[in-house]
Design a protein around this motif. Structure first.
Motif, PDB file in Angstrom:
ATOM      1  N   ALA A  92      -4.617   5.338   2.314  1.00 13.60           N
ATOM      2  CA  ALA A  92      -3.988   4.129   2.849  1.00 13.60           C
ATOM      3  C   ALA A  92      -3.513   4.350   4.276  1.00 13.60           C
ATOM      4  O   ALA A  92      -3.695   3.485   5.145  1.00 13.60           O
ATOM      5  CB  ALA A  92      -2.830   3.705   1.952  1.00 13.60           C
ATOM      6  N   GLY A  96      -4.903   2.497   7.512  1.00 15.76           N
ATOM      7  CA  GLY A  96      -3.925   1.703   8.259  1.00 15.76           C
ATOM      8  C   GLY A  96      -3.863   2.092   9.715  1.00 15.76           C
ATOM      9  O   GLY A  96      -4.007   1.249  10.604  1.00 15.76           O
ATOM     10  N   PHE A 218      -0.944  -3.105  10.248  1.00 12.62           N
ATOM     11  CA  PHE A 218      -0.989  -1.939   9.363  1.00 12.62           C
ATOM     12  C   PHE A 218      -0.874  -2.375   7.898  1.00 12.62           C
ATOM     13  O   PHE A 218      -1.661  -1.960   7.047  1.00 12.62           O
ATOM     14  CB  PHE A 218       0.136  -0.972   9.716  1.00 12.62           C
ATOM     15  CG  PHE A 218       0.154   0.274   8.881  1.00 12.62           C
ATOM     16  CD1 PHE A 218      -0.510   1.417   9.297  1.00 12.62           C
ATOM     17  CD2 PHE A 218       0.826   0.307   7.669  1.00 12.62           C
ATOM     18  CE1 PHE A 218      -0.494   2.565   8.525  1.00 12.62           C
ATOM     19  CE2 PHE A 218       0.848   1.443   6.888  1.00 12.62           C
ATOM     20  CZ  PHE A 218       0.188   2.579   7.312  1.00 12.62           C
ATOM     21  N   GLY A 219       0.120  -3.211   7.616  1.00 10.21           N
ATOM     22  CA  GLY A 219       0.267  -3.687   6.250  1.00 10.21           C
ATOM     23  C   GLY A 219      -0.938  -4.476   5.776  1.00 10.21           C
ATOM     24  O   GLY A 219      -1.400  -4.307   4.636  1.00 10.21           O
ATOM     25  N   ALA A 221      -3.954  -4.094   6.832  1.00  6.60           N
ATOM     26  CA  ALA A 221      -5.062  -3.155   6.654  1.00  6.60           C
ATOM     27  C   ALA A 221      -4.970  -2.444   5.313  1.00  6.60           C
ATOM     28  O   ALA A 221      -5.984  -2.240   4.628  1.00  6.60           O
ATOM     29  CB  ALA A 221      -5.064  -2.132   7.794  1.00  6.60           C
ATOM     30  N   VAL A 222      -3.760  -2.044   4.925  1.00  2.94           N
ATOM     31  CA  VAL A 222      -3.578  -1.379   3.631  1.00  2.94           C
ATOM     32  C   VAL A 222      -3.965  -2.325   2.494  1.00  2.94           C
ATOM     33  O   VAL A 222      -4.645  -1.930   1.542  1.00  2.94           O
ATOM     34  CB  VAL A 222      -2.119  -0.901   3.482  1.00  2.94           C
ATOM     35  CG1 VAL A 222      -1.872  -0.359   2.079  1.00  2.94           C
ATOM     36  CG2 VAL A 222      -1.816   0.185   4.504  1.00  2.94           C
ATOM     37  N   GLU A 225      -7.817  -2.857   2.524  1.00  4.77           N
ATOM     38  CA  GLU A 225      -8.536  -1.706   1.946  1.00  4.77           C
ATOM     39  C   GLU A 225      -8.408  -1.705   0.437  1.00  4.77           C
ATOM     40  O   GLU A 225      -9.386  -1.432  -0.283  1.00  4.77           O
ATOM     41  CB  GLU A 225      -7.974  -0.414   2.536  1.00  4.77           C
ATOM     42  CG  GLU A 225      -8.766   0.836   2.183  1.00  4.77           C
ATOM     43  CD  GLU A 225      -8.500   1.352   0.790  1.00  4.77           C
ATOM     44  OE1 GLU A 225      -9.436   1.878   0.152  1.00  4.77           O
ATOM     45  OE2 GLU A 225      -7.346   1.212   0.313  1.00  4.77           O
ATOM     46  N   THR A 270       4.961   0.806   0.913  1.00  3.07           N
ATOM     47  CA  THR A 270       4.349   1.183   2.190  1.00  3.07           C
ATOM     48  C   THR A 270       4.438   0.046   3.197  1.00  3.07           C
ATOM     49  O   THR A 270       4.811   0.251   4.368  1.00  3.07           O
ATOM     50  CB  THR A 270       2.883   1.577   1.977  1.00  3.07           C
ATOM     51  OG1 THR A 270       2.806   2.653   1.051  1.00  3.07           O
ATOM     52  CG2 THR A 270       2.241   2.005   3.291  1.00  3.07           C
ATOM     53  N   ILE A 271       4.120  -1.155   2.777  1.00  2.09           N
ATOM     54  CA  ILE A 271       4.127  -2.304   3.681  1.00  2.09           C
ATOM     55  C   ILE A 271       5.552  -2.642   4.124  1.00  2.09           C
ATOM     56  O   ILE A 271       5.824  -2.848   5.316  1.00  2.09           O
ATOM     57  CB  ILE A 271       3.462  -3.510   3.000  1.00  2.09           C
ATOM     58  CG1 ILE A 271       1.987  -3.209   2.719  1.00  2.09           C
ATOM     59  CG2 ILE A 271       3.589  -4.754   3.870  1.00  2.09           C
ATOM     60  CD1 ILE A 271       1.315  -4.234   1.849  1.00  2.09           C
TER      61      ILE A 271
END
Length: 293
Positions: A92, A96, A218-219, A221-222, A225, A270-271
């Motif tokens: 991740a 990201g 970034f969030g 992208a995670v 994915e 994570t986000i």
């Protein structure tokens, strides 16, 4: 009957008191975001050198609950879930940061070009950006994955290209506002070239505005994915992905709920962690917020 009207202490309305709440909010955002994202980052780094079990190790009993041997239990094939979660964190973060890097390079470059270019070139770039933004990110990712094959590199490229348009538009708008300032006019009058002007004046005033959009990229992208992996278009086995873990666990969620709950919790953590961390850093780096202190 005498009515007593409570008085407000003088320091409660002072600038120092009014500034305590924004500073406290910045500190809380940085602390909470740093802890959440820091834990995920540490787990990802540790997975580079150690995991409790190999990703292809199926020696465990199937659908075991969490235990001293298997901290998060096992999946339907007998693989250790905690090991998969660790490797999923690494995947991740790679996706990201990789996609944000691509979006930043392409987006900032296009945005700067559009802001300083002639009217017709600016209109052309803006029209292309509008088309790119309207195109669904997941659909673009699926097209690139279908062209290049399912891999982590394909996911990074697809998500990065999709995010570049948003960064480019924001960079163009912010750069245009900066170029209209009086200190830019004075710098141009003194003979400063455009490249040097961008380096010493534009970028330092633009990048604080881009921190939060980068975090949102970034969030996104995670999540993208994980969505691709859920559909079977992400990084192929033996790499572990939180999205594929969710897909594999949906048929056994009532028997082994940890296999579905834990990847979802890590995705959300994570986000949220990255967004809070970026929001706090933005407040610290923003010149306007610094001047209020």
């Amino acid at each position: 009957m005498t009515v007593t009207i409570p008085t407000i202490p003088d320091d409660a309305t002072s600038p120092a008191a009014s500034g305590r709440r924004p500073r406290a909010r910045r500190s809380i955002n940085l602390a909470v975001g740093g802890v959440l994202f820091g834990v995920i980052a540490v787990v990802a780094l540790v997975s580079l050198v150690w995991t409790p079990f190999g990703l292809e190790d199926t020696t465990g009993e199937r659908l075991m609950p969490p235990s001293a041997e298997h901290w998060a239990g096992t999946d339907r094939l007998g693989r250790d879930l905690f090991s998969q979660l660790m490797v999923g964190a690494r995947l991740a973060l790679i996706v990201g940061f990789g996609s944000v890097l691509i979006a930043a390079i392409l987006g900032v470059t296009l945005g700067l070009i559009a802001a300083v270019a002639s009217r017709w070139l600016d209109d052309a770039i803006s029209s292309l950006l509008d088309i790119a933004i309207a195109f669904p990110t997941l659909l673009l990712a699926m097209l690139i994955v279908a062209w290049r094959g399912a891999s982590m590199e394909s996911a990074i490229l697809a998500i990065g290209l999709a995010g570049a348009a948003v960064i480019a538009r924001l960079t163009r708008i912010t750069t245009t506002r900066v170029l209209a300032q009086d200190f830019i006019t004075a710098s141009r009058t003194s003979g400063t070239g455009m490249l040097r002007l961008i380096g010493i004046h534009v970028l330092p005033n633009v990048w604080p505005t881009l921190i939060v959009p980068f975090a949102l990229q970034f969030g996104g992208a995670v999540v993208a994915e994980a969505s691709l992996s859920y559909l079977g278009l992400g990084s192929p086995p033996p790499n572990a992905s939180w999205g594929r873990m969710l897909q594999e666990a949906q048929s056994t969620v009532l028997v082994s709920p940890a296999a579905a709950i834990l990847p979802g919790i890590l995705l959300v953590a994570t986000i949220i962690g990255m967004n809070l961390l970026a929001d706090g850093l933005r407040d610290v780096a923003d010149p306007a917020s610094r001047s209020i202190r």
